[in-house]
Write a protein that holds these residues in place. Structure first.
Motif, PDB file in Angstrom:
ATOM      1  N   CYS A  51       0.850  -1.190   0.000  1.00 38.94           N
ATOM      2  CA  CYS A  51       0.000   0.000   0.000  1.00 38.94           C
ATOM      3  C   CYS A  51       0.883   1.237   0.000  1.00 38.94           C
ATOM      4  O   CYS A  51       2.033   1.197   0.461  1.00 38.94           O
ATOM      5  N   CYS A  75      -1.238   3.109   7.526  1.00 41.36           N
ATOM      6  CA  CYS A  75      -2.178   3.703   8.469  1.00 41.36           C
ATOM      7  C   CYS A  75      -2.108   3.034   9.838  1.00 41.36           C
ATOM      8  O   CYS A  75      -1.930   1.816   9.947  1.00 41.36           O
ATOM      9  N   CYS A 125      -4.683   0.090  10.337  1.00 47.26           N
ATOM     10  CA  CYS A 125      -4.870  -0.896   9.264  1.00 47.26           C
ATOM     11  C   CYS A 125      -5.015  -2.307   9.808  1.00 47.26           C
ATOM     12  O   CYS A 125      -4.131  -2.824  10.506  1.00 47.26           O
ATOM     13  N   SER A 157      -2.144  -4.420   8.453  1.00 47.54           N
ATOM     14  CA  SER A 157      -0.785  -3.899   8.637  1.00 47.54           C
ATOM     15  C   SER A 157      -0.094  -3.675   7.296  1.00 47.54           C
ATOM     16  O   SER A 157       1.083  -4.018   7.099  1.00 47.54           O
ATOM     17  N   CYS A 158      -0.827  -3.096   6.352  1.00 50.98           N
ATOM     18  CA  CYS A 158      -0.279  -2.832   5.022  1.00 50.98           C
ATOM     19  C   CYS A 158       0.716  -1.671   5.086  1.00 50.98           C
ATOM     20  O   CYS A 158       0.650  -0.808   5.957  1.00 50.98           O
ATOM     21  N   ASN A 174      -8.025   3.445  -1.450  1.00 52.04           N
ATOM     22  CA  ASN A 174      -7.905   4.653  -0.622  1.00 52.04           C
ATOM     23  C   ASN A 174      -7.945   5.926  -1.454  1.00 52.04           C
ATOM     24  O   ASN A 174      -7.899   7.037  -0.909  1.00 52.04           O
ATOM     25  N   HIS A 191      -6.148   7.769   7.202  1.00 55.67           N
ATOM     26  CA  HIS A 191      -5.583   7.819   5.846  1.00 55.67           C
ATOM     27  C   HIS A 191      -5.016   9.204   5.506  1.00 55.67           C
ATOM     28  O   HIS A 191      -4.169   9.322   4.609  1.00 55.67           O
TER      29      HIS A 191
END
Length: 315
Positions: A13, A17, A20, A23-24, A86, A119
């Protein structure tokens, strides 16, 4: 029933964030094998029982050529497509128009934008504003805005900034759950809007088959389920139809559908071997309770004799 499927392409990603569930991050390389994903797209597209296929991540637009390749596989079968993003790409008006043109071509009926105060450090609010405004010229693709919120991060300032671009857009705020990176959030910040005393809130919101980048197949798309042992995969060549068979024949899911979570909660609270499981009186979502109950194989093993007694009493 079970006429849709979700493919979670990977954890890569443009954002990292703090909330998340997967956990990206930009550094993540966790994903399914691309050839397996192609094969999966073919299988789901060819299955006449499926009418909706969804793609999520990670951020699926980071590798747009690969996303296009998957959409091209599905296009001849006239399935409905849902995309979740996003919206970082919305900062370019030209690219936004190109993507919307493509979405109409590939029968993308729904685009969900995930955007909130979590975000905001990674995606400019103007990018989201552009997407919302541009969507008015492409009525075949319905756009929605999903926002994860806490007591201190309600994202009202963002909504105010969006102004008239939000007109006609479905906006959903949902309380953040303590899963993934959100486990590190202040526990007092979570909004516990449901109560155990309200039995109407103790039912699963629904099932759908999710192919996740960790290699597992899950029975729903809730962020909480990916931190449980509710797996459906028995082999890498497992078909969608076999997965549905497992969903329909699994006793745990049968009780969940028929009795709701009250049966499991009562079993846990009334038997001493479950003293290690703490069920909160108030919670953000019934998915929180699901996560607590089925987090470990041990919990499921302890529940199994009670589920078998339930089955025998029904036969």
């Amino acid at each position: 029933m079970y006429n849709n499927a979700v493919i979670n392409l990977g954890a890569k990603c443009n954002a990292a964030c703090a909330h998340c569930c997967f956990s990206c991050s930009p550094a993540s390389t966790q994903s399914m094998d691309p050839n397996y994903i192609r094969q999966l797209a073919h299988e789901l597209a060819e299955n006449k029982k499926i009418n909706l296929i969804s793609f999520t991540g990670g951020e699926i637009f980071l590798n747009y050529p690969f996303l296009q390749e998957l959409l091209e596989i599905i296009k001849p079968y006239q399935k409905r497509i849902t995309l979740i993003s996003n919206g970082f790409w919305g900062i370019s008006r030209k690219k936004t128009e190109q993507y919307f043109n493509d979405m109409e071509y590939y029968n993308v009926t729904n685009l969900t934008i995930s955007y909130d105060e979590f975000h905001e450090p990674y995606v400019k609010a103007d990018a989201i504003k552009n997407i919302l405004e541009c969507s008015r010229d492409f009525s075949n693709t319905s756009v929605a805005l999903n926002m994860a919120v806490t007591k201190s991060k309600m994202s009202n300032r963002i909504l105010e900034y969006m102004g008239e671009s939000l007109l006609g857009i479905r906006v959903t705020k949902f309380p953040l759950m303590p899963v993934g990176e959100a486990k590190h959030e202040d526990p007092d910040s979570f909004q516990h809007i449901y109560k155990l005393s309200n039995e109407r809130s103790l039912h699963c919101p629904g099932f759908e088959v999710v192919y996740h980048f960790d290699g597992q197949i899950y029975p729903c798309c809730s962020p909480a389920v990916f931190d449980t042992k509710l797996h459906l995969r028995e082999s890498m060549d497992q078909t969608f139809d076999r997965t549905i068979e497992k969903l329909n024949s699994n006793l745990l899911f049968y009780i969940m559908r028929k009795e709701g979570f009250k049966w499991f909660i009562d079993t846990v609270q009334n038997n001493p071997e479950f003293n290690h499981i703490e069920i909160p009186e108030q919670f953000s979502s019934i998915c929180n309770i699901c996560n607590i109950l089925f987090k470990t194989e041990e919990n499921i093993d302890l529940l199994t004799p009670y589920m078998m007694n339930y089955y025998e009493s029904m036969v």
